[in-house]
Design a protein around this motif. Sequence first.
Motif, mmCIF file in Angstrom:
data_model
loop_
_atom_site.group_PDB
_atom_site.id
_atom_site.type_symbol
_atom_site.label_atom_id
_atom_site.label_comp_id
_atom_site.label_asym_id
_atom_site.label_seq_id
_atom_site.Cartn_x
_atom_site.Cartn_y
_atom_site.Cartn_z
ATOM 1 N N SER A 1 -2.493 6.079 -7.097
ATOM 2 C CA SER A 1 -3.228 4.964 -7.712
ATOM 3 C C SER A 1 -2.616 3.637 -7.292
ATOM 4 O O SER A 1 -1.809 3.031 -8.012
ATOM 5 C CB SER A 1 -3.211 5.106 -9.240
ATOM 6 O OG SER A 1 -3.797 6.330 -9.638
ATOM 7 N N LEU A 2 -3.018 3.177 -6.111
ATOM 8 C CA LEU A 2 -2.438 1.960 -5.548
ATOM 9 C C LEU A 2 -3.286 0.720 -5.787
ATOM 10 O O LEU A 2 -2.906 -0.376 -5.378
ATOM 11 C CB LEU A 2 -2.239 2.137 -4.034
ATOM 12 C CG LEU A 2 -1.256 3.238 -3.608
ATOM 13 C CD1 LEU A 2 -1.285 3.415 -2.099
ATOM 14 C CD2 LEU A 2 0.150 2.919 -4.085
ATOM 15 N N GLY A 3 -4.426 0.886 -6.458
ATOM 16 C CA GLY A 3 -5.329 -0.248 -6.637
ATOM 17 C C GLY A 3 -4.727 -1.401 -7.396
ATOM 18 O O GLY A 3 -5.070 -2.564 -7.156
ATOM 19 N N SER A 4 -3.815 -1.129 -8.315
ATOM 20 C CA SER A 4 -3.207 -2.182 -9.129
ATOM 21 C C SER A 4 -1.829 -2.584 -8.617
ATOM 22 O O SER A 4 -1.075 -3.260 -9.316
ATOM 23 C CB SER A 4 -3.088 -1.712 -10.584
ATOM 24 O OG SER A 4 -2.255 -0.565 -10.664
ATOM 25 N N GLN A 5 -1.508 -2.159 -7.396
ATOM 26 C CA GLN A 5 -0.186 -2.422 -6.825
ATOM 27 C C GLN A 5 -0.240 -3.483 -5.730
ATOM 28 O O GLN A 5 -1.118 -3.451 -4.872
ATOM 29 C CB GLN A 5 0.390 -1.138 -6.223
ATOM 30 C CG GLN A 5 0.593 -0.011 -7.212
ATOM 31 C CD GLN A 5 1.805 -0.228 -8.092
ATOM 32 O OE1 GLN A 5 2.888 -0.570 -7.603
ATOM 33 N NE2 GLN A 5 1.639 -0.034 -9.397
ATOM 34 N N ASP A 6 0.699 -4.428 -5.775
ATOM 35 C CA ASP A 6 0.953 -5.257 -4.598
ATOM 36 C C ASP A 6 1.706 -4.402 -3.592
ATOM 37 O O ASP A 6 2.632 -3.665 -3.966
ATOM 38 C CB ASP A 6 1.806 -6.484 -4.954
ATOM 39 C CG ASP A 6 1.042 -7.507 -5.778
ATOM 40 O OD1 ASP A 6 -0.195 -7.559 -5.668
ATOM 41 O OD2 ASP A 6 1.700 -8.241 -6.543
ATOM 42 N N ILE A 7 1.316 -4.483 -2.319
ATOM 43 C CA ILE A 7 1.950 -3.672 -1.284
ATOM 44 C C ILE A 7 2.432 -4.582 -0.161
ATOM 45 O O ILE A 7 1.649 -5.339 0.412
ATOM 46 C CB ILE A 7 0.983 -2.618 -0.729
ATOM 47 C CG1 ILE A 7 0.529 -1.674 -1.850
ATOM 48 C CG2 ILE A 7 1.645 -1.815 0.404
ATOM 49 C CD1 ILE A 7 -0.510 -0.669 -1.416
ATOM 50 N N MET A 8 3.721 -4.499 0.131
ATOM 51 C CA MET A 8 4.329 -5.286 1.201
ATOM 52 C C MET A 8 4.933 -4.334 2.232
ATOM 53 O O MET A 8 5.651 -3.406 1.857
ATOM 54 C CB MET A 8 5.415 -6.206 0.649
ATOM 55 C CG MET A 8 4.882 -7.333 -0.223
ATOM 56 S SD MET A 8 5.940 -7.710 -1.645
ATOM 57 C CE MET A 8 5.373 -6.486 -2.823
ATOM 58 N N VAL A 9 4.618 -4.560 3.499
ATOM 59 C CA VAL A 9 5.139 -3.721 4.580
ATOM 60 C C VAL A 9 5.847 -4.616 5.588
ATOM 61 O O VAL A 9 5.334 -5.681 5.957
ATOM 62 C CB VAL A 9 4.004 -2.925 5.266
ATOM 63 C CG1 VAL A 9 4.557 -2.124 6.448
ATOM 64 C CG2 VAL A 9 3.339 -1.979 4.269
ATOM 65 N N ASN A 10 7.008 -4.174 6.036
ATOM 66 C CA ASN A 10 7.823 -4.974 6.945
ATOM 67 C C ASN A 10 8.428 -4.090 8.028
ATOM 68 O O ASN A 10 8.842 -2.957 7.758
ATOM 69 C CB ASN A 10 8.954 -5.662 6.166
ATOM 70 C CG ASN A 10 9.873 -6.469 7.060
ATOM 71 O OD1 ASN A 10 9.422 -7.291 7.844
ATOM 72 N ND2 ASN A 10 11.174 -6.236 6.949
ATOM 73 N N VAL A 11 8.454 -4.604 9.267
ATOM 74 C CA VAL A 11 9.160 -3.955 10.374
ATOM 75 C C VAL A 11 10.364 -4.835 10.707
ATOM 76 O O VAL A 11 10.205 -5.899 11.303
ATOM 77 C CB VAL A 11 8.259 -3.775 11.609
ATOM 78 C CG1 VAL A 11 9.030 -3.122 12.749
ATOM 79 C CG2 VAL A 11 7.029 -2.940 11.259
ATOM 80 N N PRO A 12 11.580 -4.440 10.307
ATOM 81 C CA PRO A 12 12.751 -5.289 10.543
ATOM 82 C C PRO A 12 13.087 -5.396 12.029
ATOM 83 O O PRO A 12 12.706 -4.559 12.840
ATOM 84 C CB PRO A 12 13.877 -4.555 9.792
ATOM 85 C CG PRO A 12 13.199 -3.568 8.911
ATOM 86 C CD PRO A 12 11.918 -3.210 9.587
ATOM 87 N N GLY A 13 13.817 -6.442 12.360
ATOM 88 C CA GLY A 13 14.326 -6.604 13.716
ATOM 89 C C GLY A 13 13.452 -7.429 14.632
ATOM 90 O O GLY A 13 13.789 -7.610 15.810
ATOM 91 N N GLY A 14 12.323 -7.913 14.134
ATOM 92 C CA GLY A 14 11.465 -8.767 14.954
ATOM 93 C C GLY A 14 10.503 -8.033 15.852
ATOM 94 O O GLY A 14 9.761 -8.665 16.616
ATOM 95 N N LEU A 15 10.473 -6.690 15.798
ATOM 96 C CA LEU A 15 9.545 -5.925 16.625
ATOM 97 C C LEU A 15 8.150 -5.995 16.040
ATOM 98 O O LEU A 15 7.971 -5.942 14.825
ATOM 99 C CB LEU A 15 10.000 -4.469 16.711
ATOM 100 C CG LEU A 15 9.209 -3.545 17.656
ATOM 101 C CD1 LEU A 15 9.404 -3.964 19.098
ATOM 102 C CD2 LEU A 15 9.635 -2.093 17.454
ATOM 103 N N ARG A 16 7.147 -6.111 16.909
ATOM 104 C CA ARG A 16 5.751 -6.099 16.491
ATOM 105 C C ARG A 16 5.156 -4.759 16.891
ATOM 106 O O ARG A 16 5.034 -4.449 18.073
ATOM 107 C CB ARG A 16 4.984 -7.234 17.172
ATOM 108 C CG ARG A 16 3.487 -7.243 16.877
ATOM 109 C CD ARG A 16 3.178 -7.799 15.529
ATOM 110 N NE ARG A 16 1.749 -7.746 15.224
ATOM 111 C CZ ARG A 16 1.218 -8.087 14.062
ATOM 112 N NH1 ARG A 16 2.020 -8.517 13.100
ATOM 113 N NH2 ARG A 16 -0.068 -8.004 13.838
#
Length: 207
Positions: free
Chosen positions: A88-103
């Motif tokens: 149940s992710l509808g009420s969740q803020d979701i942040m995703v990050n790739v460390p190190g500057g890689l795209r």
Amino acid sequence: NDIALLEMRGDGLAEVSDPSAALIGERQQAVPGSAVIVTLEGSRPLLSEVQALTNASTFTPSRRTANGIDLNRVVMLSAVLTRRSGLSLGSQDIMVNVPGGLRVGEPAADLGTALAIASSFLDRPLDGDTIFLGEVGLNGEVRRVPQVERRLWEAARHGFKQAFVPAGNAKEMTEAPNLRVVPVASVREAIAECGLMRRRVEEANSV
């Protein structure tokens, strides 16, 4: 189509001889929301960490943010996890990050990203010696990725012991390094194989 990783030193730019080690060298193991993938930059396989953080939202609608990865794929994966995996992710803020500057731009990062989100939401860490490969479709299926054997050799070279790969790739592999290959056909199956839901149920039953 190859890349080089450079760092600025006192005497100027110098090539980083082992980019994978540099990209994952500072990751913390046994922390929820962290998964390791192997992405291809040109013909070079690179290990990279994907971090995810979920938190109950105070906004309507809830927010999705991404750094180092396509925001549209994060939104899609969040919807797939909600609809196909019962999270149940509808009420969740979701942040995703790739460390190190890689795209990271290729779909092979989908499975690792999805499991990092699930790991954070369920507050259960993934195995630190495992990598995750696979494109995720809207039905929750895990699709084949190119050059999977080359990616696995890179993971084995850095000491990883296990790899979650698409079931289609596992059937086609002719050789693999000394690591355990876990074929998965869907995100729901991958979550179950990781033991995330099982651990949650066991802990709930023990209370």
